[in-house]
Design a protein around this motif. Structure first.
Motif, PDB file in Angstrom:
ATOM      1  N   GLY A  62      53.263  87.275  17.250  1.00  0.00           N
ATOM      2  CA  GLY A  62      52.983  87.888  15.948  1.00  0.00           C
ATOM      3  C   GLY A  62      54.158  88.696  15.425  1.00  0.00           C
ATOM      4  O   GLY A  62      54.395  88.763  14.217  1.00  0.00           O
ATOM      5  N   PRO A 104      53.772  98.059  13.601  1.00  0.00           N
ATOM      6  CA  PRO A 104      54.561  96.873  13.978  1.00  0.00           C
ATOM      7  C   PRO A 104      55.478  96.394  12.860  1.00  0.00           C
ATOM      8  O   PRO A 104      56.444  95.679  13.119  1.00  0.00           O
ATOM      9  CB  PRO A 104      53.493  95.810  14.283  1.00  0.00           C
ATOM     10  N   SER A 132      53.797  97.336  21.050  1.00  0.00           N
ATOM     11  CA  SER A 132      53.419  96.405  22.106  1.00  0.00           C
ATOM     12  C   SER A 132      54.054  95.031  21.944  1.00  0.00           C
ATOM     13  O   SER A 132      54.065  94.466  20.858  1.00  0.00           O
ATOM     14  CB  SER A 132      51.905  96.256  22.072  1.00  0.00           C
ATOM     15  N   SER A 133      54.576  94.499  23.058  1.00  0.00           N
ATOM     16  CA  SER A 133      55.081  93.128  23.102  1.00  0.00           C
ATOM     17  C   SER A 133      55.206  92.779  24.578  1.00  0.00           C
ATOM     18  O   SER A 133      54.815  93.570  25.436  1.00  0.00           O
ATOM     19  CB  SER A 133      56.446  93.021  22.436  1.00  0.00           C
ATOM     20  N   GLU A 147      50.713  88.984  20.815  1.00  0.00           N
ATOM     21  CA  GLU A 147      51.320  90.070  20.045  1.00  0.00           C
ATOM     22  C   GLU A 147      52.809  89.817  19.832  1.00  0.00           C
ATOM     23  O   GLU A 147      53.355  90.066  18.755  1.00  0.00           O
ATOM     24  CB  GLU A 147      51.127  91.405  20.787  1.00  0.00           C
ATOM     25  N   HIS A 148      53.438  89.312  20.896  1.00  0.00           N
ATOM     26  CA  HIS A 148      54.870  89.016  20.818  1.00  0.00           C
ATOM     27  C   HIS A 148      55.138  87.949  19.751  1.00  0.00           C
ATOM     28  O   HIS A 148      56.049  88.096  18.931  1.00  0.00           O
ATOM     29  CB  HIS A 148      55.367  88.542  22.187  1.00  0.00           C
TER      30      HIS A 148
END
Lengths: 231, 248
Positions: free
Chosen positions: A20, A80, A161-162, A17-18
């Protein structure tokens, strides 16, 4: 350390996710800054306006920008896209200055001889100016990459989220290991990106490989790029 | 619409007194400024003398650059979590984090400032019989002041931005409105907090930028005119055109 293995799947998901969140701003920052930076290198007035705007945007604290962007764009807070836009703004604030410096560093004489040899404007830009600006552009994008990866963690405070989730969650549960794992992963990710970028630079600009001087020149240029010293 | 509501929220006098049974805008603002001031002061007391020494002697520059690069890679949120978990809550650990963040830009400003001083001016100062201390305090520091203040400006902005995060860890700052606004889905309060933090950062930047302008010696400004035209091409001319400097 058992915690790390039992949660490896969840941690890996956060790493992805980070990544991304970070890749689009780094790529966008690079791509957008090239035409803008080139324009700024030709025109002193444009340059000073762009650098002033960049400075002002860079001054806005990360958490505030992440909150203000959805208000301005009208998207939900937890999208995001907010983080991506915020990080792209910071990337541009750094990268436009560095691209302007990069194109200004192409010697006037080289540009004139390219024109004299009959290169058209676009040809001259692609085959002469861009490659010669390369080392300084690379130095700039490396700074952008490191700061983007570290800044992306701020989104966790508003629920995006990250790897930053490991910081906030670790603190809330009074669990040091979790926060340390997050910290180390952010640094590792930054190092991996840095190695990838410098390798890409070496492959795309093979002429800088043997020349120690140019790598040193790129490094000395990277110094003023760092927002450490503002003029 | 949310934006206007947030402005209205900020202009509501009651919100300056108290919000959610906690300190209002006034109280959080004072806390934010106090943390920023205290941390910047401690960071400056540590970093400026070291930076001046590095710039004056030319030794230890590599180390300072390394520290700056490493700290820039640190996620500030992670630094806060780890140090507050290790050291416990309270003013000293919080200030310690901000001091760590403030040191690299101040260090860089101090040594870059001294290094930017024309070597001929330093040689001249030595030639008229100034001691090393006099060279530092009467020539190098005044001429380094704009860049030194540039470092201060970066440090202050970095600290103001990070102080915002500290509300997640139970300390007071303007970030409180963002954190609790996000937690309770009070988006007006959250947006208001973001506006307040942004305005504070921009004001601090403007004040320090004018301080930078004021402290630039007039002679330096006049000389800078000819130098700015060569901007960007300077690296090329430097190796051949640099003045010969002795003994520095």
């Amino acid at each position: 350390m058992d915690w790390v293995w039992t949660h490896a799947g969840a941690i890996w998901a956060l790493v992805l996710e980070h990544i991304g969140l970070c890749v689009p701003p780094i790529v966008l920052g690079f791509v957008i800054s090239i035409p803008i930076g080139w324009w700024a290198s030709r025109n002193a007035a444009v340059r000073s306006v762009l650098l002033t705007v960049g400075n002002i945007l860079y001054t806005i604290p990360g958490l505030a920008l992440v909150v203000l962007i959805p208000v301005i764009l009208g998207v939900p807070l937890l999208n995001p896209v907010n983080i991506v836009v915020a990080l792209t703004i910071y990337a541009l604030a750094i990268m436009v200055r560095s691209a302007a410096d990069a194109f200004a560093s192409v010697p006037e004489g080289v540009q004139q001889s390219a024109t004299a040899q009959g290169f058209s404007g676009a040809q001259r830009f692609l085959t002469v100016e861009l490659p010669l600006a390369g080392p300084v552009l690379l130095a700039g994008i490396r700074v952008v990459s490191v700061s983007t990866i570290s800044l992306a963690t701020v989104g966790s405070l508003v629920g995006i989220s990250s790897l930053g989730d490991l910081f906030t969650d670790g603190f809330q549960r009074n669990f040091l290991l979790e926060a340390v794992v997050g910290f180390v992963l952010v640094l590792v990710l930054a190092a991996v990106f840095d190695v990838l970028l410098s390798t890409a630079g070496r492959l795309l600009m093979p002429w800088t490989r043997g020349a120690r001087l140019s790598s040193r020149a790129a490094r000395t240029v990277a110094m003023p790029l760092a927002p450490a010293v503002r003029r | 619409m949310l934006f206007l509501q947030a402005i209205q929220w900020i202009l509501t006098p009651a919100n300056w007194q108290t919000v959610n049974f906690g300190p209002g805008i006034g109280g959080e603002l004072v806390a934010h400024l106090w943390l920023t001031f205290l941390s910047t002061l401690v960071a400056a007391v540590i970093a400026v003398p070291i930076g001046l020494a590095i710039g004056h002697t030319g030794r230890g520059r590599g180390g300072a650059i390394l520290i700056g690069n490493v700290v820039r890679a640190f996620p500030t949120l992670g630094l806060l979590s780890i140090l507050l978990l290790v050291l416990g809550l309270g003013l000293p650990p919080v200030v310690l984090v901000f001091v760590l963040l403030g040191i690299p830009p101040l260090l860089a400003g101090a040594y870059a400032g001294v290094e930017s001083v024309d070597k001929q001016a330093i040689d001249g100062a030595r030639a008229v019989g100034m001691s090393e201390w006099q060279v530092l305090t009467k020539v190098e520091v005044p001429l380094a002041l704009p860049l030194l203040l540039g470092g201060l400006r970066s440090a202050v902005l970095q600290i103001i931005a990070t102080v915002t995060l500290v509300s997640n860890y139970g300390s007071d700052s303007l970030g409180q409105f963002i954190i609790s606004g996000a937690a309770t889905k009070d988006y007006v309060q959250m947006t208001a907090g973001a506006i307040l933090v942004t305005v504070l950062a921009l004001l601090a930047d403007a004040v320090l930028a004018s301080a930078q302008r004021i402290t630039t010696p007039r002679g330096v400004l006049r000389g800078a005119g000819s130098r700015t035209t060569a901007r960007g091409r300077r690296p090329l001319t430097a190796p051949s055109g640099a003045p010969i400097s002795e003994g520095s």
